[in-house]
Design a protein around this motif. Structure first.
Motif, short mmCIF file in Angstrom:
data_model
loop_
_atom_site.label_atom_id
_atom_site.label_comp_id
_atom_site.label_asym_id
_atom_site.label_seq_id
_atom_site.Cartn_x
_atom_site.Cartn_y
_atom_site.Cartn_z
N MET A 1 0.84 -1.19 0.00
CA MET A 1 0.00 0.00 0.00
C MET A 1 0.87 1.24 0.00
N ILE A 2 0.47 2.19 -0.74
CA ILE A 2 1.17 3.47 -0.74
C ILE A 2 0.23 4.53 -1.29
N ARG A 3 0.34 5.72 -0.77
CA ARG A 3 -0.51 6.81 -1.24
C ARG A 3 0.03 7.35 -2.56
N GLN A 4 -0.84 7.98 -3.30
CA GLN A 4 -0.41 8.62 -4.54
C GLN A 4 -0.86 10.07 -4.54
N THR A 179 6.40 21.46 4.69
CA THR A 179 5.40 21.11 5.70
C THR A 179 5.74 19.78 6.35
N GLY A 180 7.03 19.55 6.58
CA GLY A 180 7.46 18.31 7.22
C GLY A 180 7.53 17.12 6.31
N VAL A 181 7.18 17.28 5.03
CA VAL A 181 7.24 16.19 4.06
C VAL A 181 8.59 16.23 3.34
N ILE A 182 9.28 15.11 3.31
CA ILE A 182 10.55 15.01 2.61
C ILE A 182 10.28 14.46 1.21
N VAL A 183 10.75 15.17 0.20
CA VAL A 183 10.52 14.78 -1.19
C VAL A 183 11.81 14.18 -1.74
N MET A 184 11.72 12.97 -2.27
CA MET A 184 12.90 12.22 -2.68
C MET A 184 12.71 11.61 -4.06
N MET A 214 3.74 8.38 -2.99
CA MET A 214 4.47 8.67 -4.22
C MET A 214 3.72 9.74 -4.99
N ALA A 215 4.45 10.45 -5.83
CA ALA A 215 3.87 11.59 -6.53
C ALA A 215 4.57 11.78 -7.86
N HIS A 216 4.07 12.71 -8.66
CA HIS A 216 4.73 13.11 -9.89
C HIS A 216 4.88 14.63 -9.88
N VAL A 217 6.08 15.09 -10.12
CA VAL A 217 6.36 16.52 -10.19
C VAL A 217 7.04 16.79 -11.52
N ASN A 218 6.42 17.63 -12.36
CA ASN A 218 6.96 17.91 -13.70
C ASN A 218 7.22 16.63 -14.48
N GLY A 219 6.34 15.66 -14.29
CA GLY A 219 6.46 14.40 -15.02
C GLY A 219 7.43 13.41 -14.42
N GLN A 220 8.12 13.78 -13.35
CA GLN A 220 9.07 12.86 -12.72
C GLN A 220 8.43 12.24 -11.49
N LYS A 221 8.62 10.93 -11.37
CA LYS A 221 8.10 10.22 -10.21
C LYS A 221 8.98 10.51 -9.00
N VAL A 222 8.35 10.87 -7.89
CA VAL A 222 9.07 11.10 -6.65
C VAL A 222 8.37 10.35 -5.52
N SER A 223 9.07 10.23 -4.41
CA SER A 223 8.49 9.61 -3.23
C SER A 223 8.46 10.63 -2.10
N LEU A 224 7.50 10.46 -1.20
CA LEU A 224 7.30 11.38 -0.09
C LEU A 224 7.48 10.63 1.21
N GLY A 225 8.20 11.23 2.13
CA GLY A 225 8.45 10.58 3.40
C GLY A 225 8.25 11.52 4.57
N THR A 226 8.26 10.94 5.75
CA THR A 226 8.09 11.68 6.99
C THR A 226 9.45 12.09 7.55
N SER A 227 9.53 13.32 8.05
CA SER A 227 10.71 13.75 8.78
C SER A 227 10.60 13.19 10.20
N LEU A 228 11.49 12.29 10.56
CA LEU A 228 11.31 11.52 11.80
C LEU A 228 11.69 12.29 13.06
N GLU A 229 12.49 13.30 12.95
CA GLU A 229 13.12 13.93 14.11
C GLU A 229 12.12 14.25 15.23
N GLY A 230 11.09 15.01 14.93
CA GLY A 230 10.09 15.33 15.95
C GLY A 230 8.98 14.31 16.05
N PRO A 231 8.38 13.92 14.91
CA PRO A 231 7.26 12.98 14.97
C PRO A 231 7.56 11.66 15.66
#
Length: 269
Positions: A1-4, A179-184, A214-231
């Motif tokens: 499972m993964i969000r899009q 907003t705390g989302v890491i884009v990779m 996962m997402a697409h930015v300017n046609g490129q597939k990217v993944s989104l993650g959580t910044s673990l430090e505080g959460p």
């Protein structure tokens, strides 16, 4: 499972896409030698639903994405439906454990088929295993400081079409944070939710993020993650206040009517 990701306009890092170093490709960890150091990553099977990916962070705790704790109709999944197969390779796990409870981040709100960027930023959960994993080849991972734009990271994941063995992408790039989302640029697939994102710290492999979407930015597939430090600190602090696990112990530590509204909408497949 993964969000899009449904709307990529919210991501302001699109202009950096051409600046990252070359990513490495996915490598299937087919042999014991290739899997060395990654044995504490496993497939989190969810009976009747599918699977996510998780990693050992204490001898009885695994880390994954919070949305993995929820069923298709938005209800919490009974912990008896989870099974953690650590070091799964060629369909055989090095160690298998049942789960006695799952605890999502205290501020995480699961909103069915849609959520928002703020939810992705805290999309983490820990699951308590029925017995500790104490194996010299399966040591719990420590947590790294949050990655910053330009950092190189790696990811170990299971996914659709590669369910029976973990895949390693040794090098992918952090494009930015919002907003705390890491884009990779890490290559993830359905089933990769909860996958640990790694960085090297003083020669030690540590978890720097958890794959949420996962997402697409300017046609490129990217993944989104959580910044673990505080959460993660907040999540583990809540876990520390809890008593022994109760039957049916998947716990929601927020009120049902709480909402996080930012306008950036995501969808779950």
């Amino acid at each position: 499972m993964i969000r899009q990701l449904a709307r990529s306009a919210v991501l302001v890092i699109a202009t950096t896409l051409g600046a990252q170093a070359q990513d490495s490709g996915l490598v299937t960890l087919e042999t014991r030698q290739e899997s060395q150091g990654w044995e504490a990553v496993g497939r989190l099977d969810i009976r009747g639903k599918g699977f996510c990916t998780a990693a050992l962070i204490r001898d009885r705790l695994i880390l994954t994405a919070a949305h993995c704790l929820y069923d298709i109709d938005g209800t919490l999944i009974d912990p008896s439906r989870f099974s953690f197969q650590a070091g799964l390779r060629d369909g055989l796990a090095q160690t298998t454990r049942s789960v006695i409870r799952g605890i999502a981040h205290p501020d995480y709100t699961h909103s069915g088929e849609a959520t928002n960027a703020r939810a992705v930023a805290i999309d983490i959960a820990v699951l308590e295993l029925d017995r500790p994993i104490r194996n010299t080849r399966m040591r719990p991972y420590r947590i790294a400081e949050r990655p910053i734009t330009g950092d190189q990271v790696g990811v170990v994941s299971y996914g659709r079409g590669r369910e029976d063995a973990a895949s390693l992408q040794q090098v992918c790039n952090v494009l930015g944070r919002q907003t705390g989302v890491i884009v990779m640029t890490c290559d993830v697939e359905y089933g990769s939710s909860g996958s640990p994102v790694f960085m090297m710290n003083d020669g030690e492999t540590r978890i720097a993020s958890v794959v949420s979407a996962m997402a697409h930015v300017n046609g490129q597939k990217v993944s989104l993650g959580t910044s673990l430090e505080g959460p993660l600190n907040a999540l583990l602090s809540h876990f520390a206040t809890l008593g022994p696990a109760r039957p049916g112990g998947t716990q929601r530590l927020i009120n049902a009517d709480e909402r996080n509204d930012t306008g950036a909408k995501f969808i779950r497949p």
